[in-house]
Write a protein that holds these residues in place. Structure first.
Motif, PDB file in Angstrom:
ATOM      1  N   ALA A  36      85.744  22.476   7.351  1.00 29.69           N
ATOM      2  CA  ALA A  36      85.343  21.251   8.047  1.00 29.69           C
ATOM      3  C   ALA A  36      83.922  20.869   7.653  1.00 29.69           C
ATOM      4  N   PRO A  37      83.676  19.594   7.338  1.00 26.37           N
ATOM      5  CA  PRO A  37      82.344  19.170   6.919  1.00 26.37           C
ATOM      6  C   PRO A  37      81.350  19.189   8.072  1.00 26.37           C
ATOM      7  N   VAL A  38      80.122  19.570   7.762  1.00 30.63           N
ATOM      8  CA  VAL A  38      79.039  19.619   8.743  1.00 30.63           C
ATOM      9  C   VAL A  38      77.923  18.695   8.241  1.00 30.63           C
ATOM     10  N   PRO A  39      77.671  17.557   8.911  1.00 34.43           N
ATOM     11  CA  PRO A  39      76.653  16.611   8.442  1.00 34.43           C
ATOM     12  C   PRO A  39      75.241  17.104   8.726  1.00 34.43           C
ATOM     13  N   THR A  40      74.265  16.456   8.119  1.00 36.24           N
ATOM     14  CA  THR A  40      72.875  16.884   8.250  1.00 36.24           C
ATOM     15  C   THR A  40      72.408  16.869   9.708  1.00 36.24           C
ATOM     16  N   GLU A  41      72.856  15.867  10.484  1.00 41.20           N
ATOM     17  CA  GLU A  41      72.388  15.790  11.864  1.00 41.20           C
ATOM     18  C   GLU A  41      72.967  16.891  12.746  1.00 41.20           C
ATOM     19  N   SER A  42      73.999  17.618  12.245  1.00 38.98           N
ATOM     20  CA  SER A  42      74.621  18.691  13.022  1.00 38.98           C
ATOM     21  C   SER A  42      74.244  20.077  12.516  1.00 38.98           C
ATOM     22  N   LEU A  43      73.472  20.175  11.451  1.00 35.84           N
ATOM     23  CA  LEU A  43      73.059  21.481  10.949  1.00 35.84           C
ATOM     24  C   LEU A  43      72.249  22.219  12.016  1.00 35.84           C
ATOM     25  N   ALA A  44      72.580  23.488  12.231  1.00 41.16           N
ATOM     26  CA  ALA A  44      71.901  24.252  13.288  1.00 41.16           C
ATOM     27  C   ALA A  44      71.844  25.726  12.912  1.00 41.16           C
ATOM     28  N   TYR A  45      70.845  26.399  13.453  1.00 38.35           N
ATOM     29  CA  TYR A  45      70.656  27.822  13.181  1.00 38.35           C
ATOM     30  C   TYR A  45      71.913  28.610  13.548  1.00 38.35           C
ATOM     31  N   GLY A  46      72.268  29.530  12.666  1.00 40.80           N
ATOM     32  CA  GLY A  46      73.376  30.439  12.923  1.00 40.80           C
ATOM     33  C   GLY A  46      74.716  30.000  12.381  1.00 40.80           C
ATOM     34  N   GLN A  47      74.840  28.752  11.964  1.00 39.14           N
ATOM     35  CA  GLN A  47      76.125  28.293  11.424  1.00 39.14           C
ATOM     36  C   GLN A  47      76.466  29.036  10.132  1.00 39.14           C
ATOM     37  N   ARG A  48      77.749  29.402   9.994  1.00 36.46           N
ATOM     38  CA  ARG A  48      78.237  30.001   8.746  1.00 36.46           C
ATOM     39  C   ARG A  48      78.824  28.883   7.902  1.00 36.46           C
ATOM     40  N   LEU A  49      78.171  28.608   6.783  1.00 40.11           N
ATOM     41  CA  LEU A  49      78.552  27.470   5.957  1.00 40.11           C
ATOM     42  C   LEU A  49      78.834  27.896   4.520  1.00 40.11           C
ATOM     43  N   THR A  50      79.688  27.113   3.883  1.00 37.00           N
ATOM     44  CA  THR A  50      79.909  27.213   2.448  1.00 37.00           C
ATOM     45  C   THR A  50      79.395  25.930   1.815  1.00 37.00           C
ATOM     46  N   VAL A  51      78.547  26.054   0.824  1.00 35.87           N
ATOM     47  CA  VAL A  51      78.022  24.897   0.099  1.00 35.87           C
ATOM     48  C   VAL A  51      78.934  24.658  -1.096  1.00 35.87           C
ATOM     49  N   PHE A  52      79.553  23.484  -1.099  1.00 37.05           N
ATOM     50  CA  PHE A  52      80.574  23.142  -2.087  1.00 37.05           C
ATOM     51  C   PHE A  52      80.095  21.928  -2.866  1.00 37.05           C
ATOM     52  N   ALA A  53      80.102  21.996  -4.179  1.00 37.81           N
ATOM     53  CA  ALA A  53      79.615  20.902  -5.021  1.00 37.81           C
ATOM     54  C   ALA A  53      80.779  20.223  -5.736  1.00 37.81           C
ATOM     55  N   ILE A  54      80.643  18.906  -5.936  1.00 35.21           N
ATOM     56  CA  ILE A  54      81.679  18.091  -6.579  1.00 35.21           C
ATOM     57  C   ILE A  54      81.013  17.225  -7.641  1.00 35.21           C
ATOM     58  N   SER A  55      81.593  17.173  -8.819  1.00 32.39           N
ATOM     59  CA  SER A  55      81.041  16.335  -9.882  1.00 32.39           C
ATOM     60  C   SER A  55      81.388  14.864  -9.642  1.00 32.39           C
ATOM     61  N   THR A  56      80.501  13.977 -10.050  1.00 29.33           N
ATOM     62  CA  THR A  56      80.733  12.547  -9.886  1.00 29.33           C
ATOM     63  C   THR A  56      81.491  11.974 -11.086  1.00 29.33           C
ATOM     64  N   PRO A  57      82.145  10.808 -10.887  1.00 32.87           N
ATOM     65  CA  PRO A  57      82.869  10.166 -11.991  1.00 32.87           C
ATOM     66  C   PRO A  57      81.911   9.632 -13.059  1.00 32.87           C
ATOM     67  N   PRO A  58      82.408   9.374 -14.253  1.00 30.88           N
ATOM     68  CA  PRO A  58      81.557   8.908 -15.359  1.00 30.88           C
ATOM     69  C   PRO A  58      80.772   7.637 -15.044  1.00 30.88           C
ATOM     70  N   ILE A  59      81.337   6.703 -14.262  1.00 36.41           N
ATOM     71  CA  ILE A  59      80.646   5.444 -13.960  1.00 36.41           C
ATOM     72  C   ILE A  59      79.338   5.690 -13.223  1.00 36.41           C
ATOM     73  N   MET A  60      79.205   6.871 -12.598  1.00 33.46           N
ATOM     74  CA  MET A  60      78.009   7.200 -11.830  1.00 33.46           C
ATOM     75  C   MET A  60      77.026   8.063 -12.614  1.00 33.46           C
TER      76      MET A  60
END
Length: 374
Positions: A313-337
């Motif tokens: 489940a995504p966790v937005p910046t305004e909900s980031l809080a101490y103690g959360q167990r998170l996975t940082v997942f990266a996605i490549s952008t399309p060529p137009i970008m």
């Protein structure tokens, strides 16, 4: 082919939009409730491809503007979006055939869906960011020559203005100042386009991509499968092509403040098996750069997503809080970008970062050692 969005499809789309929001874009949960209200009243949400537009159509993108933290404290009513849309139509002297997202990430994936239902207009399955960005000029529309203004901006309190700016950056500055005076949140309609411009300048299929991301995560949970493996496999068949886990850990520090209408700050995550292994993410509404031991692992415009480790489940910046167990997942952008003009607008330099842009695939293990430290 176009399709009518179902309630389940809306739930999936909202979750996928939160993933592509890369921590920003506003919480789509709030927007989803607004769209659900329209659907419960018997109104439909029709999504169409850019190739389904009539050749002579006028398309008006729609969104909200402001710091995501504001929407947590002050829920939008949903009325100002119609006012902004109609004001721009009146200024242009034409009726629009369709509405369109300016960004597919976060809350702003929901606002055009609500507007389409309110006005019985189709929503084009494309956008100008392919994710979420914090500033109005940071769009493929403008990079490829479309003027963002005239634009209309409205509040929930009856304020409506039309802005004609000298360039898209100036439009952002003027609209940001008005948004602050409107209480930190506003509705906008900008980048008026004809069909040819929509087809040439937009990132195609992004609403459907959001829906597919949400469905993938939901089905992985139901099957007790790894949501990150499922997401990586699903993205491989899209224009985004690459999704990869960068880091797993616990949030140990968050610095967050609202400045000039943006949520700015940093978050630090610590690996569970090595307290000295720390990942730091810098954000301006959205996550901009992820560094591990001072070395860049991913950088804008590639997507850096903070997801709950157990569920995806995504966790937005305004909900980031101490103690959360998170996975940082990266996605490549399309060529137009990733063109030089696009990177000048919404790559690292567009955010005042001194780090050069290096594509995500070149920062993966095996190529990481070749990348100079900042």
């Amino acid at each position: 082919m176009g399709y009518d969005l179902t309630p389940q499809g809306l739930h999936d789309l909202a979750e996928g939009a939160a993933v592509l929001g890369t921590g920003g874009g506003g919480d789509p949960y709030i927007g989803r409730l607004l769209v659900e209200r329209e659907m419960a009243a018997g109104r439909r949400v029709r999504v169409i491809g850019a190739d389904e537009l009539p050749d002579d159509a006028l398309v008006l993108p729609s969104s909200m503007m402001g710091a995501p933290t504001v929407f947590v404290e002050k829920l939008p009513s949903g009325g100002g979006n119609v006012a902004a849309f109609r004001a721009l139509e009146e200024h242009l002297g034409r009726r629009a055939h369709a509405v369109m997202p300016t960004e597919c990430g976060g809350l702003n994936s929901m606002i055009p869906l609500m507007l389409g239902a309110q006005l019985d207009l189709p929503v084009v399955d494309a956008d100008g960011m392919g994710r979420a960005f914090p500033e109005l000029q940071m769009q493929t529309f403008g990079v490829l020559g479309v003027s963002g203004s005239p634009m209309a901006i409205a509040s929930d309190h009856g304020d409506v203005c039309v802005i004609t700016a000298g360039d898209n950056k100036r439009m952002e500055q003027l609209a940001r100042a008005l948004t602050i005076q409107m209480g930190g949140a506003s509705y906008i309609s900008d980048y008026p386009m004809d069909t040819a411009e929509v087809r040439r300048t937009s990132v195609h299929g992004t609403l459907s991509l959001c829906r597919d991301i949400g469905r993938t995560l939901r089905e992985a949970r139901a099957a007790h499968a790894d949501p990150f493996d499922a997401l990586t496999a699903m993205l491989a068949g899209t224009i985004y092509s690459l999704g990869v886990v960068l880091f797993r850990g616990k949030v140990v520090d968050v610095e967050r403040r609202t400045v000039d209408g943006f949520a700015r700050g940093r978050a630090r995550l610590q690996a569970a098996d090595d307290p000295g292994d720390v990942l730091e993410i810098t954000f301006q509404n959205e996550h901009l750069v992820a560094r591990r031991d001072g070395r860049v692992l991913a950088i804008v415009p590639d997507l850096i997503c903070t997801l709950a480790t157990e569920t995806g489940a995504p966790v937005p910046t305004e909900s980031l809080a101490y103690g959360q167990r998170l996975t940082v997942f990266a996605i490549s952008t399309p060529p137009i970008m990733r063109t030089p003009d696009a990177l000048a607008c919404f790559g690292p330099a567009g955010f005042g970062l001194t780090d050069p842009y290096v594509p995500l695939e070149n920062l993966l293990p095996g190529s990481l050692a070749k990348t100079p430290a900042p």
